[in-house]
Scaffold this active site. Sequence first.
Site, short mmCIF file in Angstrom:
data_model
loop_
_atom_site.label_atom_id
_atom_site.label_comp_id
_atom_site.label_asym_id
_atom_site.label_seq_id
_atom_site.Cartn_x
_atom_site.Cartn_y
_atom_site.Cartn_z
N LYS A 81 0.73 -1.17 -0.03
CA LYS A 81 -0.06 -0.16 0.07
C LYS A 81 0.99 1.27 0.05
O LYS A 81 0.25 2.24 -0.47
CB LYS A 81 -0.92 0.13 1.18
CG LYS A 81 -2.18 -0.95 0.95
CD LYS A 81 -3.04 -0.69 2.00
CE LYS A 81 -4.21 -2.08 1.98
NZ LYS A 81 -5.18 -1.96 2.69
N ASP A 117 -9.92 2.98 1.84
CA ASP A 117 -9.79 2.20 2.99
C ASP A 117 -10.36 3.43 4.11
O ASP A 117 -11.28 2.79 5.02
CB ASP A 117 -8.54 1.96 3.93
CG ASP A 117 -7.88 0.56 3.17
OD1 ASP A 117 -8.82 -0.22 2.79
OD2 ASP A 117 -6.78 0.37 3.05
#
Length: 268
Positions: A81, A117
């Site tokens: 990420k 997210d």
Amino acid sequence: MKKPKQNLQQGMQPINAQTTLNAVIGYPLAHSQSPSYHAQLYKKQKLNAVMLAFPTQNLKQYIEAAKTLNIQLTAVTIPHKQAIIKFLDHIDPAAKAIGAVNTVINQNGKLTGFNTDILGIAEALKRTQLRNKNVLVLGAGGASHPLCYYLNQQHAKLMCFNRTYTKAQQLMKKFKGKALKSLDHVQAKDFDIIINTTPIGMLPNTNVSPLPKHLLAKHQTVFDIVYNPQQTKLLKQAKQAGAKTISGLVMFQAQAEKQVQLLLKHKS
Ligand code: ATR
């Protein structure tokens, strides 16, 4: 002759020459639910697309493949990420501030990074009072960044405990909280909310918890971002202690739904 079985598993759509390819990348990926959940969402949206899982450790190679094969959406998971950012052409301002990307959209070979997210986190915590609450964040990796960004926005008081203390220090410096060197000198009353961002408890190692049981209590809310299994050992122990629990599945599904919205918005 027997009819061939239809591929109805997980609501998959028929594949043809117009089907576009999406991917989830990470390592390991054996327990990712992204391909099956995306398949359900594509069906709902009548999108002629499939998502495949590519368990890769080589981001550079993957980026080349994504451009060559015109992979339209890439869901990015642990451990990529943060590392993926340097390979992208554009970063959405929120993803930049968070310092992590979990979604890449490919428009004619130009790759843009987003972070959905944070929307999943907001959904999971929407019924939890955060202002001035003492929040213990377990872990200081990729998933902790959008979480701390959101907790900051909501004016929570942050503490972080991580296996590697220096990473907890860096995270707490960025998001203005306190890094804990150990859990030996804290008590359950010190925390209103506990959030696990480590993979501890995830399949296949379901019999471990990132936190000793005596730090769980009735007044707390405990959120585990691990969604596989839905009831992790941490959540089971929190429930036994009388705490409110939030499963990572809520966050997982909300962030995936936002990924599909991004795909629809940027469809070329
Ligand atoms: P990433 O760092 O890419 O987000 P990760 O390896 O899943 O992915 O790690 C997330 C966090 O969980 C990290 O802070 C990691 O601790 P380190 O900073 O020391 O690497 C923590 N973590 C992962 N596995 C762990 C384990 N078995 N025990 C304790 N902490 C762990």
